[in-house]
Write a protein that holds these residues in place. Sequence first.
Motif, PDB file in Angstrom:
ATOM      1  N   SER A   3       9.230   8.349  -7.713  1.00  0.00           N
ATOM      2  CA  SER A   3       9.547   7.636  -6.548  1.00  0.00           C
ATOM      3  C   SER A   3       8.235   7.097  -6.019  1.00  0.00           C
ATOM      4  CB  SER A   3      10.004   8.441  -5.366  1.00  0.00           C
ATOM      5  OG  SER A   3      10.380   7.774  -4.345  1.00  0.00           O
ATOM      6  N   PHE A   4       8.292   5.785  -5.813  1.00  0.00           N
ATOM      7  CA  PHE A   4       7.177   5.004  -4.918  1.00  0.00           C
ATOM      8  C   PHE A   4       7.370   5.046  -3.195  1.00  0.00           C
ATOM      9  CE2 PHE A   4       6.554   3.614  -8.874  1.00  0.00           C
ATOM     10  CZ  PHE A   4       5.327   2.432  -9.013  1.00  0.00           C
ATOM     11  N   GLU A   5       6.376   5.573  -2.796  1.00  0.00           N
ATOM     12  CA  GLU A   5       6.444   5.671  -1.354  1.00  0.00           C
ATOM     13  C   GLU A   5       5.534   4.676  -0.466  1.00  0.00           C
ATOM     14  OE1 GLU A   5       8.499   7.497   0.315  1.00  0.00           O
ATOM     15  OE2 GLU A   5       9.407   8.633  -1.746  1.00  0.00           O
ATOM     16  N   MET A   6       5.872   3.677  -0.043  1.00  0.00           N
ATOM     17  CA  MET A   6       5.280   2.720   0.382  1.00  0.00           C
ATOM     18  C   MET A   6       4.892   2.896   1.965  1.00  0.00           C
ATOM     19  SD  MET A   6       4.778   1.357  -2.586  1.00  0.00           S
ATOM     20  CE  MET A   6       3.610   0.107  -2.237  1.00  0.00           C
ATOM     21  N   GLU A   7       3.704   2.580   2.659  1.00  0.00           N
ATOM     22  CA  GLU A   7       3.429   2.698   3.895  1.00  0.00           C
ATOM     23  C   GLU A   7       4.556   1.939   4.605  1.00  0.00           C
ATOM     24  OE1 GLU A   7      -0.615   1.745   4.535  1.00  0.00           O
ATOM     25  OE2 GLU A   7      -1.093   3.218   3.017  1.00  0.00           O
ATOM     26  N   ASP A   8       4.699   0.824   4.258  1.00  0.00           N
ATOM     27  CA  ASP A   8       5.906  -0.214   4.868  1.00  0.00           C
ATOM     28  C   ASP A   8       7.211   0.088   4.238  1.00  0.00           C
ATOM     29  OD1 ASP A   8       7.778  -2.258   5.635  1.00  0.00           O
ATOM     30  OD2 ASP A   8       6.324  -3.796   4.944  1.00  0.00           O
ATOM     31  N   SER A   9       8.100   1.152   5.036  1.00  0.00           N
ATOM     32  CA  SER A   9       9.293   1.406   4.346  1.00  0.00           C
ATOM     33  C   SER A   9      10.484   0.278   3.696  1.00  0.00           C
ATOM     34  CB  SER A   9      10.178   2.436   5.137  1.00  0.00           C
ATOM     35  OG  SER A   9      10.202   1.758   6.479  1.00  0.00           O
ATOM     36  N   THR A  10      10.201  -0.955   4.721  1.00  0.00           N
ATOM     37  CA  THR A  10      11.016  -1.931   4.134  1.00  0.00           C
ATOM     38  C   THR A  10      10.558  -2.749   2.968  1.00  0.00           C
ATOM     39  OG1 THR A  10       9.721  -3.697   5.477  1.00  0.00           O
ATOM     40  CG2 THR A  10      11.383  -2.589   6.706  1.00  0.00           C
ATOM     41  N   ASN A  11       9.361  -2.549   2.288  1.00  0.00           N
ATOM     42  CA  ASN A  11       8.819  -2.974   1.201  1.00  0.00           C
ATOM     43  C   ASN A  11       9.858  -2.848   0.096  1.00  0.00           C
ATOM     44  OD1 ASN A  11       7.435  -3.389  -1.446  1.00  0.00           O
ATOM     45  ND2 ASN A  11       5.603  -3.454  -0.210  1.00  0.00           N
ATOM     46  N   PRO A  12      10.229  -3.608  -0.771  1.00  0.00           N
ATOM     47  CA  PRO A  12      11.206  -3.535  -1.744  1.00  0.00           C
ATOM     48  C   PRO A  12      10.567  -2.587  -2.945  1.00  0.00           C
ATOM     49  CG  PRO A  12      10.326  -5.661  -1.897  1.00  0.00           C
ATOM     50  CD  PRO A  12       9.812  -5.124  -0.762  1.00  0.00           C
ATOM     51  N   MET A  13       9.180  -2.356  -3.056  1.00  0.00           N
ATOM     52  CA  MET A  13       8.651  -1.219  -4.097  1.00  0.00           C
ATOM     53  C   MET A  13       9.046   0.172  -3.671  1.00  0.00           C
ATOM     54  SD  MET A  13       5.070  -3.071  -4.819  1.00  0.00           S
ATOM     55  CE  MET A  13       4.706  -1.830  -6.228  1.00  0.00           C
ATOM     56  N   ASN A  14       9.331   0.285  -2.260  1.00  0.00           N
ATOM     57  CA  ASN A  14       9.605   1.553  -1.713  1.00  0.00           C
ATOM     58  C   ASN A  14      10.859   2.239  -2.743  1.00  0.00           C
ATOM     59  OD1 ASN A  14       8.812   3.580  -0.123  1.00  0.00           O
ATOM     60  ND2 ASN A  14      10.693   3.353   1.171  1.00  0.00           N
ATOM     61  N   LYS A  15      10.677   3.397  -3.169  1.00  0.00           N
ATOM     62  CA  LYS A  15      11.593   4.032  -4.168  1.00  0.00           C
ATOM     63  C   LYS A  15      11.950   3.887  -5.335  1.00  0.00           C
ATOM     64  CE  LYS A  15      12.578   6.580  -0.166  1.00  0.00           C
ATOM     65  NZ  LYS A  15      11.722   7.527   0.081  1.00  0.00           N
ATOM     66  N   LEU A  16      10.826   2.640  -5.618  1.00  0.00           N
ATOM     67  CA  LEU A  16      10.969   2.354  -7.028  1.00  0.00           C
ATOM     68  C   LEU A  16      10.740   3.544  -8.110  1.00  0.00           C
ATOM     69  CD1 LEU A  16       8.814  -0.964  -7.355  1.00  0.00           C
ATOM     70  CD2 LEU A  16      11.446  -0.925  -7.717  1.00  0.00           C
ATOM     71  N   SER A  17      11.120   3.619  -9.265  1.00  0.00           N
ATOM     72  CA  SER A  17      11.185   4.766 -10.120  1.00  0.00           C
ATOM     73  C   SER A  17      11.236   4.041 -11.551  1.00  0.00           C
ATOM     74  CB  SER A  17      12.160   5.902  -9.978  1.00  0.00           C
ATOM     75  OG  SER A  17      13.609   5.372 -10.299  1.00  0.00           O
ATOM     76  N   GLY A  18      10.615   4.957 -12.450  1.00  0.00           N
ATOM     77  CA  GLY A  18      10.619   4.566 -13.867  1.00  0.00           C
ATOM     78  C   GLY A  18       9.266   4.838 -14.681  1.00  0.00           C
ATOM     79  N   PRO A  19       9.161   4.403 -16.054  1.00  0.00           N
ATOM     80  CA  PRO A  19       8.007   4.866 -16.790  1.00  0.00           C
ATOM     81  C   PRO A  19       7.147   3.795 -16.703  1.00  0.00           C
ATOM     82  CG  PRO A  19       9.797   3.916 -18.125  1.00  0.00           C
ATOM     83  CD  PRO A  19      10.655   4.136 -16.799  1.00  0.00           C
ATOM     84  N   CYS A  20       5.697   4.011 -16.853  1.00  0.00           N
ATOM     85  CA  CYS A  20       4.438   3.492 -17.122  1.00  0.00           C
ATOM     86  C   CYS A  20       3.927   3.911 -18.331  1.00  0.00           C
ATOM     87  CB  CYS A  20       3.795   3.497 -15.904  1.00  0.00           C
ATOM     88  SG  CYS A  20       4.257   2.618 -14.340  1.00  0.00           S
ATOM     89  N   ASP A  69       0.834  -1.132  -0.052  1.00  0.00           N
ATOM     90  CA  ASP A  69      -0.020  -0.162   0.008  1.00  0.00           C
ATOM     91  C   ASP A  69       0.924   1.263  -0.001  1.00  0.00           C
ATOM     92  OD1 ASP A  69      -1.959  -1.969   0.377  1.00  0.00           O
ATOM     93  OD2 ASP A  69      -2.536  -1.264   2.432  1.00  0.00           O
ATOM     94  N   GLY A  70       0.544   2.285  -0.791  1.00  0.00           N
ATOM     95  CA  GLY A  70       1.543   3.467  -1.131  1.00  0.00           C
ATOM     96  C   GLY A  70       1.162   4.177  -2.230  1.00  0.00           C
ATOM     97  N   THR A  71       1.987   5.237  -2.528  1.00  0.00           N
ATOM     98  CA  THR A  71       1.560   6.206  -3.421  1.00  0.00           C
ATOM     99  C   THR A  71       2.990   6.378  -4.363  1.00  0.00           C
ATOM    100  OG1 THR A  71       0.324   7.299  -1.927  1.00  0.00           O
ATOM    101  CG2 THR A  71       0.824   8.574  -4.057  1.00  0.00           C
ATOM    102  N   ALA A  72       2.828   6.356  -5.815  1.00  0.00           N
ATOM    103  CA  ALA A  72       3.802   6.695  -6.649  1.00  0.00           C
ATOM    104  C   ALA A  72       3.476   8.092  -6.989  1.00  0.00           C
ATOM    105  CB  ALA A  72       3.681   5.776  -7.912  1.00  0.00           C
ATOM    106  N   LYS A  73       4.473   8.998  -7.350  1.00  0.00           N
ATOM    107  CA  LYS A  73       4.183  10.418  -7.734  1.00  0.00           C
ATOM    108  C   LYS A  73       5.149  10.638  -9.086  1.00  0.00           C
ATOM    109  CE  LYS A  73       2.579  12.417  -3.647  1.00  0.00           C
ATOM    110  NZ  LYS A  73       1.594  13.011  -3.832  1.00  0.00           N
ATOM    111  N   GLY A  74       4.700  11.211 -10.024  1.00  0.00           N
ATOM    112  CA  GLY A  74       5.413  11.500 -11.180  1.00  0.00           C
ATOM    113  C   GLY A  74       4.807  12.437 -12.010  1.00  0.00           C
ATOM    114  N   GLN A  75       5.305  12.512 -13.502  1.00  0.00           N
ATOM    115  CA  GLN A  75       4.917  13.427 -14.331  1.00  0.00           C
ATOM    116  C   GLN A  75       4.335  12.580 -15.671  1.00  0.00           C
ATOM    117  OE1 GLN A  75       4.990  16.629 -13.701  1.00  0.00           O
ATOM    118  NE2 GLN A  75       4.005  16.972 -15.698  1.00  0.00           N
ATOM    119  N   SER A  76       2.920  12.640 -16.235  1.00  0.00           N
ATOM    120  CA  SER A  76       2.408  12.173 -16.904  1.00  0.00           C
ATOM    121  C   SER A  76       2.155  12.901 -18.576  1.00  0.00           C
ATOM    122  CB  SER A  76       1.019  11.842 -16.806  1.00  0.00           C
ATOM    123  OG  SER A  76       0.526  10.988 -17.483  1.00  0.00           O
TER     124      SER A  76
END
Length: 159
Positions: free
Chosen positions: A56-73, A27-34
């Motif tokens: 950056s992806f900001e996950m509620e659980d900071s130990t989640n490996p998705m935390n700080k992911l970045s890149g294009p969708c 569970d978390g939020t990703a922020k970027g530019q579209s």
Amino acid sequence: MKTTFTAAALAALLAAGHATAQAYTSDGTAKGQSQTEVIEVGADHQFMNIRTTYNSFEMEDSTNPMNKLSGPCFGVLEVRGGAVEGNGVCVLDGLEGDRVTLGWNARRRDPQGNIHGYWHISSGSGLWLKASGGGTFMSNVNPANGTATNTLRGAVTLR
């Protein structure tokens, strides 16, 4: 030929299988530019070619490996008579240098213009090589400046 295991050997095998899997609530939020290209087909029918770069992806659980992911969708949505359907992929890099790809499927748009749908892990490298999981998303893009916020819910398991 009959194979027998001692209790200790069997316990070691079972422990090895369970010790390597780790589950995370995603569970978390990703922020970027579209950036969105709209292609009109007819009255109340259009296609949207979308590319969002998440910083950056900001996950509620900071130990989640998705935390700080970045890149294009990127992907395509079809909007017809208010109904939305589409899909795409995200190619994301983690701080550890490993890459994960997430597939996504859009299924509806709410009255505020948010796109709702499902995401899933489709492949990856390094720690993501045998990962699985997925969940739901709600994507909001500010049409005035392209700022994107994607709220995720779900879970991932690393093996």
